[in-house]
Design a protein around this motif. Sequence first.
Motif, PDB file in Angstrom:
ATOM      1  N   VAL A 212      -1.954   9.833   5.364  1.00  0.00           N
ATOM      2  CA  VAL A 212      -3.187   8.923   4.793  1.00  0.00           C
ATOM      3  C   VAL A 212      -2.483   7.545   4.433  1.00  0.00           C
ATOM      4  O   VAL A 212      -1.563   7.473   3.530  1.00  0.00           O
ATOM      5  CB  VAL A 212      -3.954   9.494   3.449  1.00  0.00           C
TER       6      VAL A 212
ATOM      7  N   GLY B 292       0.772  -1.137  -0.087  1.00  0.00           N
ATOM      8  CA  GLY B 292      -0.313  -0.004   0.150  1.00  0.00           C
ATOM      9  C   GLY B 292       0.808   1.134  -0.113  1.00  0.00           C
ATOM     10  O   GLY B 292       1.861   1.173  -0.081  1.00  0.00           O
TER      11      GLY B 292
ATOM     12  N   SER C  96      -3.053   4.100   2.808  1.00  0.00           N
ATOM     13  CA  SER C  96      -4.332   3.253   1.857  1.00  0.00           C
ATOM     14  C   SER C  96      -3.550   1.894   1.392  1.00  0.00           C
ATOM     15  O   SER C  96      -2.463   1.839   1.125  1.00  0.00           O
ATOM     16  CB  SER C  96      -4.627   4.204   0.985  1.00  0.00           C
ATOM     17  N   ASP C  97      -4.458   1.138   1.259  1.00  0.00           N
ATOM     18  CA  ASP C  97      -4.106  -0.197   0.848  1.00  0.00           C
ATOM     19  C   ASP C  97      -5.435  -0.852   0.056  1.00  0.00           C
ATOM     20  O   ASP C  97      -6.682  -0.387   0.191  1.00  0.00           O
ATOM     21  CB  ASP C  97      -3.475  -1.345   1.903  1.00  0.00           C
ATOM     22  N   SER C  98      -5.185  -1.868  -0.792  1.00  0.00           N
ATOM     23  CA  SER C  98      -6.089  -2.551  -1.450  1.00  0.00           C
ATOM     24  C   SER C  98      -6.220  -4.128  -0.777  1.00  0.00           C
ATOM     25  O   SER C  98      -6.646  -4.886  -1.779  1.00  0.00           O
ATOM     26  CB  SER C  98      -6.016  -2.667  -3.059  1.00  0.00           C
TER      27      SER C  98
ATOM     28  N   GLU D  20     -11.785   4.371   6.748  1.00  0.00           N
ATOM     29  CA  GLU D  20     -12.689   4.183   5.844  1.00  0.00           C
ATOM     30  C   GLU D  20     -12.298   2.712   5.347  1.00  0.00           C
ATOM     31  O   GLU D  20     -11.231   2.525   5.020  1.00  0.00           O
ATOM     32  CB  GLU D  20     -12.605   5.004   4.732  1.00  0.00           C
ATOM     33  N   SER D  21     -13.099   1.750   5.606  1.00  0.00           N
ATOM     34  CA  SER D  21     -12.631   0.279   4.942  1.00  0.00           C
ATOM     35  C   SER D  21     -13.884  -0.498   4.483  1.00  0.00           C
ATOM     36  O   SER D  21     -15.033  -0.388   4.995  1.00  0.00           O
ATOM     37  CB  SER D  21     -11.984  -0.292   6.120  1.00  0.00           C
TER      38      SER D  21
ATOM     39  N   THR E 244      -8.439  -0.493   2.712  1.00  0.00           N
ATOM     40  CA  THR E 244      -8.623   0.295   3.991  1.00  0.00           C
ATOM     41  C   THR E 244      -7.800   1.723   3.706  1.00  0.00           C
ATOM     42  O   THR E 244      -6.827   1.835   2.984  1.00  0.00           O
ATOM     43  CB  THR E 244      -7.766  -0.244   4.989  1.00  0.00           C
ATOM     44  N   ILE E 245      -8.540   2.603   3.989  1.00  0.00           N
ATOM     45  CA  ILE E 245      -7.970   4.133   4.023  1.00  0.00           C
ATOM     46  C   ILE E 245      -7.957   4.714   5.535  1.00  0.00           C
ATOM     47  O   ILE E 245      -9.065   4.949   5.823  1.00  0.00           O
ATOM     48  CB  ILE E 245      -8.607   5.093   3.166  1.00  0.00           C
TER      49      ILE E 245
ATOM     50  N   THR F  49      -7.021   7.902   8.010  1.00  0.00           N
ATOM     51  CA  THR F  49      -6.340   9.297   7.793  1.00  0.00           C
ATOM     52  C   THR F  49      -6.109   9.715   9.468  1.00  0.00           C
ATOM     53  O   THR F  49      -7.002   9.520  10.309  1.00  0.00           O
ATOM     54  CB  THR F  49      -7.504  10.280   7.310  1.00  0.00           C
TER      55      THR F  49
END
Length: 140
Positions: free
Chosen positions: A79, A60, A81-83, A123-124, A130-131, A133
């Motif tokens: 921030v 990520g 973030s990953d997929s 946010e996931s 998942t993001i 912050t």
Amino acid sequence: MDAAERLEIKIANEADILKSRNKIRVFIMNNLHFSLLERMHALTALSELTRNIFKYAGEGKVVADILQKPNGKKGIQLVFSDSGPGIPDIDEALKPKPISKYQTGMGIGLSGSKKLADEFDIESAEGKGTIITWIRWERH
Ligand SMILES: Nc1ncnc2c1ncn2[C@@H]1O[C@H](COP(=O)(O)OP(=O)(O)O)[C@@H](O)[C@H]1O
Ligand SMILES: [Mg+2]
């Protein structure tokens, strides 16, 4: 936003976790009035959240931005973030865990990282990623 006030670091292996720590350390020293303790707080959260990316998603990135309020106070926004697989139950994931000698990193986890932030958001979506912050403002 000025390019010099943004830093983007890919996280794909153990070495990237340390690399991000060194880069963000310098980024903070160059851009913010943070005490040593405030800087350590940011770097501790950074280590936890980059380690989670590596551990749960494999890869990520972290994007760091310098923010500024109308009153002139600056802050850092990180921030992550990953997929990866996502976090199905965020409330459950935010519960503090007892300290284990088998843990990796500092062991403060998501809950500890949230405590070190002024503003924190997850946010996931399951299966999508998942993001997270994380924001901390200058105090002085
Ligand atoms: N980037 C992520 N992707 C998917 N799941 C995650 C991610 N970060 C955290 N989690 C989930 O949230 C839980 C809590 O994370 P954390 O507090 O760091 O504890 P630990 O990593 O020690 O289990 C993890 O066990 C994992 O299930
Ligand atoms: Mg963790």
